[in-house]
Design a protein around this motif. Sequence first.
Motif: not given
Length: 109
Positions: A6-7, A39-40, A47-49, A105-107
């Motif tokens: 996974x990138x 958008x990701x 991705x948040x505080x 890793x996104x997700x």
Amino acid sequence: MSAEHLPTLGELALEVRSKNAGPFWVTMELFMRDAEGYALVADEEFLDEDVVARLYDLDPADILFFRIPELNVVKVSFPRPVAQGSLRDRDVHAGQHHVPLAALVPGRR
């Protein structure tokens, strides 16, 4: 059996970097390749505080996000752990602070 690769954000972005934003703040920038990548990382579900606070051992209230869709850029700023150039400063230019963010890793939160 090997897991599917996974990138990371670092692999998805044109560039992920960090730098000083004065002697007391660090700014990290995610320059995404396109609107889809933007958008990701702009998605507060990913991705948040709270995510940045966990990565850098910070109070979420101290973290600032700047989302710039016209440039496909997300900037994150937070107070440096110690003042730039002080006795305990191990990264005078804040040039290595981006590494944990780039490894996300996104997700996966």
